[in-house]
Design a protein around this motif. Structure first.
Motif, mmCIF file in Angstrom:
data_model
loop_
_atom_site.group_PDB
_atom_site.id
_atom_site.type_symbol
_atom_site.label_atom_id
_atom_site.label_comp_id
_atom_site.label_asym_id
_atom_site.label_seq_id
_atom_site.Cartn_x
_atom_site.Cartn_y
_atom_site.Cartn_z
ATOM 1 N N GLN A 188 0.844 -1.186 0.000
ATOM 2 C CA GLN A 188 0.000 0.000 0.000
ATOM 3 C C GLN A 188 0.882 1.241 0.000
ATOM 4 O O GLN A 188 1.750 1.402 0.860
ATOM 5 C CB GLN A 188 -0.917 0.006 1.224
ATOM 6 C CG GLN A 188 -1.957 -1.100 1.214
ATOM 7 C CD GLN A 188 -2.916 -0.998 2.396
ATOM 8 O OE1 GLN A 188 -2.670 -0.267 3.354
ATOM 9 N NE2 GLN A 188 -4.007 -1.734 2.324
ATOM 10 N N LEU A 189 0.663 2.102 -0.980
ATOM 11 C CA LEU A 189 1.392 3.360 -1.075
ATOM 12 C C LEU A 189 0.404 4.514 -1.104
ATOM 13 O O LEU A 189 -0.647 4.420 -1.739
ATOM 14 C CB LEU A 189 2.247 3.398 -2.343
ATOM 15 C CG LEU A 189 3.322 2.328 -2.518
ATOM 16 C CD1 LEU A 189 4.046 2.535 -3.846
ATOM 17 C CD2 LEU A 189 4.317 2.357 -1.365
ATOM 18 N N THR A 190 0.750 5.596 -0.415
ATOM 19 C CA THR A 190 -0.067 6.801 -0.493
ATOM 20 C C THR A 190 0.303 7.575 -1.749
ATOM 21 O O THR A 190 1.306 7.286 -2.418
ATOM 22 C CB THR A 190 0.158 7.692 0.736
ATOM 23 O OG1 THR A 190 1.506 8.200 0.698
ATOM 24 C CG2 THR A 190 -0.050 6.907 2.027
ATOM 25 N N GLU A 191 -0.494 8.570 -2.061
ATOM 26 C CA GLU A 191 -0.193 9.422 -3.211
ATOM 27 C C GLU A 191 1.148 10.105 -3.028
ATOM 28 O O GLU A 191 1.933 10.238 -3.985
ATOM 29 C CB GLU A 191 -1.306 10.467 -3.375
ATOM 30 C CG GLU A 191 -1.128 11.366 -4.591
ATOM 31 C CD GLU A 191 -2.281 12.338 -4.761
ATOM 32 O OE1 GLU A 191 -2.078 13.374 -5.430
ATOM 33 O OE2 GLU A 191 -3.385 12.070 -4.224
ATOM 34 N N ASP A 192 1.443 10.534 -1.791
ATOM 35 C CA ASP A 192 2.738 11.160 -1.526
ATOM 36 C C ASP A 192 3.884 10.160 -1.670
ATOM 37 O O ASP A 192 4.972 10.524 -2.141
ATOM 38 C CB ASP A 192 2.762 11.763 -0.118
ATOM 39 C CG ASP A 192 2.051 13.117 -0.055
ATOM 40 O OD1 ASP A 192 1.730 13.661 -1.127
ATOM 41 O OD2 ASP A 192 1.838 13.616 1.063
ATOM 42 N N ASP A 193 3.660 8.915 -1.248
ATOM 43 C CA ASP A 193 4.687 7.886 -1.440
ATOM 44 C C ASP A 193 5.062 7.772 -2.911
ATOM 45 O O ASP A 193 6.245 7.727 -3.268
ATOM 46 C CB ASP A 193 4.191 6.523 -0.938
ATOM 47 C CG ASP A 193 4.072 6.432 0.569
ATOM 48 O OD1 ASP A 193 4.765 7.195 1.269
ATOM 49 O OD2 ASP A 193 3.281 5.590 1.041
ATOM 50 N N VAL A 194 4.042 7.699 -3.756
ATOM 51 C CA VAL A 194 4.278 7.550 -5.190
ATOM 52 C C VAL A 194 5.036 8.764 -5.733
ATOM 53 O O VAL A 194 5.980 8.621 -6.526
ATOM 54 C CB VAL A 194 2.956 7.355 -5.946
ATOM 55 C CG1 VAL A 194 3.179 7.385 -7.451
ATOM 56 C CG2 VAL A 194 2.293 6.040 -5.528
ATOM 57 N N LYS A 195 4.653 9.968 -5.297
ATOM 58 C CA LYS A 195 5.328 11.177 -5.769
ATOM 59 C C LYS A 195 6.798 11.173 -5.377
ATOM 60 O O LYS A 195 7.676 11.526 -6.179
ATOM 61 C CB LYS A 195 4.636 12.422 -5.207
ATOM 62 C CG LYS A 195 3.273 12.714 -5.815
ATOM 63 C CD LYS A 195 2.666 13.963 -5.196
ATOM 64 C CE LYS A 195 1.301 14.275 -5.796
ATOM 65 N NZ LYS A 195 0.689 15.469 -5.149
ATOM 66 N N ARG A 196 7.082 10.780 -4.121
ATOM 67 C CA ARG A 196 8.479 10.753 -3.677
ATOM 68 C C ARG A 196 9.280 9.706 -4.449
ATOM 69 O O ARG A 196 10.426 9.944 -4.835
ATOM 70 C CB ARG A 196 8.562 10.491 -2.177
ATOM 71 C CG ARG A 196 8.203 11.688 -1.303
ATOM 72 C CD ARG A 196 8.642 11.491 0.133
ATOM 73 N NE ARG A 196 8.096 10.262 0.695
ATOM 74 C CZ ARG A 196 6.903 10.160 1.281
ATOM 75 N NH1 ARG A 196 6.129 11.238 1.387
ATOM 76 N NH2 ARG A 196 6.486 9.008 1.769
#
Length: 279
Positions: free
Chosen positions: A259-267
């Motif tokens: 599970q990744l958050t939107e911020d995780d994906v951006k980073r």
């Protein structure tokens, strides 16, 4: 054995790009702000710098390198310093790690160690001012580690092991990493058990663990889920390189069990393409 410290950090990062984590200020050729000018508590400063580094701020990595250099908010650590300086180079904050090292004050013990090893074999080894003699006189755990690396380069694996063990007993994280990766030239699989124990103090180990479990073992099996989890632990500590970030994104986008958050994906995307800095 040219430029040993750069060689060491490159191999330990495995082409990917603390007791407590991270963290004075530097900018390529500019002298940095002194720690006494920091008004926040050390831990507040560290967490703030860590957050900035995770979002691609190369200058934050330089400040983290300084904190490891001076023990500001973290345990003073040579390996932590060169790791963060390497990450700053990769993020484009400096042209090369040498820029950071040469910008340190003359007489700094870590600068001295780096320059000694950078000039290894350019000295007369039998002379009283040989690299080995100077390192023996230094007597720090980092000096013992580098002496051990000279020994193994000369074929003396017994002395290498003894010096590594002494350095580990004195708290040298570089020595611990090298013992967990007995052949840092890549011919032997790293010791995942040792790295797992070490990772809570030396977070770069998380990235190496990700590589171990992502790549098929001797039986042709890989554990991509566990690899992604380890890579994300490395990302939390701002030590994830481009290869690991790309692997996590691929696993996630192909329906992997993470599970990744939107911020995780951006980073992660910023790590894969570091030139895309936050506006």
């Amino acid at each position: 054995m040219k430029n040993w410290c750069l060689y060491i950090i490159t191999m330990l990062l495995l082409a990917s790009c603390s007791e407590q984590q991270i963290m004075e200020e530097t900018a390529s050729s500019t002298k940095l702000t002194e720690h006494k000018s920091m008004t926040d508590a050390p831990q507040d400063t560290i967490m703030s710098l860590l957050y900035q580094a995770r979002w691609g701020d190369g200058s934050a990595y330089l400040k983290l390198a300084d904190c490891y250099r001076d023990g500001f908010g973290v345990k003073k650590d040579f390996f932590g310093m060169i790791t963060m300086a390497h990450m700053a180079e990769w993020r484009g904050a400096i042209n090369s790690m040498d820029d950071y090292i040469y910008g340190l004050p003359d007489g700094n013990d870590y600068k001295t160690l780096f320059l000694l090893m950078d000039g290894y074999k350019s000295y007369i080894q039998e002379g009283p001012d040989s690299i080995e003699q100077v390192l023996r006189a230094n007597d720090s755990p980092e000096a013992k580690t580098l002496l051990g690396m000279i020994a193994v380069d000369q074929g003396d694996t017994i002395s290498w092991m003894n010096m590594m063990k002494e350095a580990v007993e004195q708290g040298c994280s570089l020595a611990e990493m090298l013992l967990a990766i007995p052949d840092w030239k890549g011919r032997m699989r790293a010791d995942a058990t040792k790295l797992g124990i070490l990772a809570c103090r030396v977070p770069l180990a998380y990235s190496i663990l990700g590589d171990i479990y992502y790549e098929p073992d001797e039986n042709g099996k890989a554990n991509r889920q566990l690899a992604a989890e380890y890579y994300m632990e490395a990302e939390k500590h701002a030590v994830l390189g481009g290869k690991g970030a790309a692997r996590v994104l691929e696993y996630y986008r192909n329906g992997g069990n993470i599970q990744l958050t939107e911020d995780d994906v951006k980073r992660l995307e910023l790590i894969v393409q570091p030139q895309r800095l936050m506006q």
